[in-house]
Design a protein around this motif. Structure first.
Motif, PDB file in Angstrom:
ATOM      1  N   PRO A 433      22.561   7.701 -22.586  1.00 25.33           N
ATOM      2  CA  PRO A 433      23.381   6.544 -22.334  1.00 25.33           C
ATOM      3  C   PRO A 433      24.972   7.250 -23.490  1.00 25.33           C
ATOM      4  O   PRO A 433      24.265   6.613 -24.882  1.00 25.33           O
ATOM      5  N   VAL A 434      26.489   6.931 -23.591  1.00 21.47           N
ATOM      6  CA  VAL A 434      27.042   7.269 -24.369  1.00 21.47           C
ATOM      7  C   VAL A 434      27.727   5.980 -24.087  1.00 21.47           C
ATOM      8  O   VAL A 434      27.557   5.234 -22.874  1.00 21.47           O
ATOM      9  N   SER A 435      28.990   5.904 -25.431  1.00 25.46           N
ATOM     10  CA  SER A 435      30.378   5.079 -24.005  1.00 25.46           C
ATOM     11  C   SER A 435      31.554   5.285 -24.343  1.00 25.46           C
ATOM     12  O   SER A 435      31.729   6.722 -25.284  1.00 25.46           O
ATOM     13  N   THR A 436      31.914   5.483 -23.297  1.00 30.28           N
ATOM     14  CA  THR A 436      33.079   6.522 -23.141  1.00 30.28           C
ATOM     15  C   THR A 436      34.039   5.858 -24.049  1.00 30.28           C
ATOM     16  O   THR A 436      35.252   6.875 -24.326  1.00 30.28           O
ATOM     17  N   THR A 437      33.549   4.149 -24.264  1.00 33.16           N
ATOM     18  CA  THR A 437      35.279   4.012 -25.193  1.00 33.16           C
ATOM     19  C   THR A 437      35.044   4.956 -26.296  1.00 33.16           C
ATOM     20  O   THR A 437      35.902   5.269 -27.024  1.00 33.16           O
ATOM     21  N   GLN A 438      33.968   4.787 -26.868  1.00 35.90           N
ATOM     22  CA  GLN A 438      33.924   5.448 -28.711  1.00 35.90           C
ATOM     23  C   GLN A 438      34.342   7.111 -28.355  1.00 35.90           C
ATOM     24  O   GLN A 438      34.594   7.151 -29.085  1.00 35.90           O
ATOM     25  N   VAL A 439      33.541   7.546 -27.748  1.00 32.20           N
ATOM     26  CA  VAL A 439      34.338   9.412 -27.224  1.00 32.20           C
ATOM     27  C   VAL A 439      35.911   9.165 -27.619  1.00 32.20           C
ATOM     28  O   VAL A 439      36.078  10.327 -27.996  1.00 32.20           O
TER      29      VAL A 439
END
Length: 491
Positions: A433-439
């Protein structure tokens, strides 16, 4: 779907409906919270009208959830240690899920209201970690046993590395575009395009890339973030109605046979490498494989668990043919075998070929425990897709205008979006899982720095503060809610 309510007491059935509703509410909020980031550049650059951008983004999010699989979903689930997953029962399961969801919903709504591109992924993962720690303390476990720290470290690294990679990749991509297309109209802002060229929209090819990359961001967002909702739904179902969901009821005879065979091969592999594993994994001959599994996984019972799985599944063609208590027992044994196999792999004492075989056996062992019914996937996809279509305005302006001191150019928007698609796509391939917002926000910042536009310190400081506070705030809130619920309900 509706047969899951059959035989449930009224209070438990109501709690189940409420828990499932909260999961879908979380995904709905996730839709309009994170999708604002996905469509921010395409709306700000006038590449698409807002209503069309949001509509098609919602469809792409929906498709992303449907086609994204369940790898990320169970990466989230397995943040909780296997011993806790083994012993989920309705009261504690409800306290756990409600604590996580109330925390995630409250933080997401608060940051959305103030137009801050905070991370839904950070919020949910922090809430899960908080519940795991609180459960460990309440049950007298060592603090290190309340969370699957190996999985937490993997996810933590992906959450840290992905925005850094987004920043660097977007900056390099923009520098490449500036070098290859010096003087191109793609390096104008929408305001400059209107003032100099008297045009409202980007040049055709730039517009096409902006639209395609924005929809791709929405698709990979659905395939990553949507799975978090799927994982939560499965935690609810397995905790409250385990008889129906501990094993995939749609498993084919072939899939069941693969699980049966994997147990046999696992037994052979361990015995074949007993000399290498001595001192790390104590193998002993099973005494009585019909005994119910212990409440906690013990590597010393590995061969007993193998024999129990093989006895239970011998000749079985459908899991529904097994009594509910046997299904639960098989799932517990499979979870323990998978957990022990993961620990053996991490020892790095086996030859490379044996390690590769053990990884394949893990996949076969978990094939019928790590699943989600189609109606669960469709419900989460619909909630995320519908949430996409509302509430996007607050964050769009922050991403388009307030990160950099100057407005975003078309090339900057393309660089940020292409980078986000690549970074999230790689994370999906590894079930992280990663953060779309952060990327995406990091990509915008990287493109601004590469263009020497400068960053708006106040906005960047606010975003960073939200990112830094999300983990501890969500951990504290979820652990407090979980502790309160357990003490009040006596579960």
């Amino acid at each position: 779907m509706f047969d899951l309510f059959s035989g449930l007491p009224l209070a438990v059935g109501f709690s189940l409906v409420l828990a499932l509703t909260l999961v879908l509410v979380f995904e709905f909020i996730n839709g309009f919270h994170d999708t604002a980031n996905a469509v921010a550049t395409v709306i700000y650059t006038k590449a698409m009208p807002p209503h069309l951008a949001v509509f098609f983004s919602g469809i792409c999010n929906f498709l992303g959830v449907l086609l994204g699989g369940v790898g990320v979903a169970y990466a989230i689930v397995h943040l909780l240690p296997v011993d806790l997953l083994l012993n989920l029962e309705s009261g504690r399961s409800l306290a756990m899920v409600f604590s996580m969801l109330v925390t995630a919903i409250a933080w997401n709504l608060g940051t959305w209201y103030f137009g801050i591109p905070a991370s839904s992924s950070h919020t949910l993962i922090g809430a899960i970690l908080g519940v795991g720690l609180a459960n460990g303390l309440l049950t007298g476990l060592p603090i290190g046993a309340g969370i699957n720290w190996g999985k937490a470290m993997d996810i933590g690294l992906s959450l840290v590395i992905s925005p850094l990679a987004g920043f660097v990749m977007a900056a390099l991509l923009l520098l490449g575009l500036k070098k290859l297309f010096t003087g191109s109209k793609m390096h104008k802002t929408p305001e400059e395009r209107r003032a100099i060229d008297n045009k409202k929209h980007p040049p055709f090819w730039n517009r096409l890339v902006l639209v395609l990359s924005a929809m791709s961001v929405s698709f990979v967002h659905g395939s990553n973030d949507g799975q978090k909702g799927i994982g939560l739904v499965m935690l609810v179902l397995i905790g409250i109605v385990p008889a129906k969901f501990v094993l995939d009821p749609a498993s084919t005879p072939y899939q069941i046979q693969r699980t049966y065979d994997a147990a046999a091969h696992l037994n052979d592999l361990y015995l074949r490498n007993e000399a290498l594993l001595r001192g790390h994994l104590t193998l002993k001959r099973p005494v009585n494989a019909d005994l119910p599994p212990a409440p906690r996984c013990d590597p010393q019972d590995t061969l007993s668990a193998v024999q129990a799985v093989r006895r239970s599944l011998d000749g079985v063609r459908a899991y529904e043919d097994l009594p509910p208590d046997v299904r639960g027992r098989v799932r517990r044994h499979l979870l323990c075998l998978d957990d022990t196999a993961r620990k053996v792999i991490n020892l790095n004492v086996l030859p490379a070929g044996e390690t590769a075989d053990l990884k394949r056996l893990r996949a076969d062992l978990s094939a019928t425990t790590e699943y989600a019914p189609l109606w669960v996937i469709a419900a989460v996809a619909l909630a995320l897709g519908m949430g996409t279509m509302v509430g996007w305005r607050r964050v769009v302006r922050t991403v388009g205008e307030k990160i950099g001191k100057q407005g975003m150019t078309y090339a900057q928007g393309m660089s940020a979006q292409i980078t986000a698609v690549a970074a999230i796509g790689v994370a999906n391939a590894f079930s992280l899982p990663v953060s779309t917002t952060q990327v995406l926000s990091s990509g915008v910042a990287g493109a601004m720095v590469a263009n020497r536009s400068g960053l708006h310190n106040g906005t960047v400081r606010t975003i960073l503060l939200a990112w830094l506070l999300t983990f501890p705030a969500s951990m504290l809130l979820s652990s407090g809610l979980f502790t309160l619920a357990v003490l009040l309900l006596g579960v």
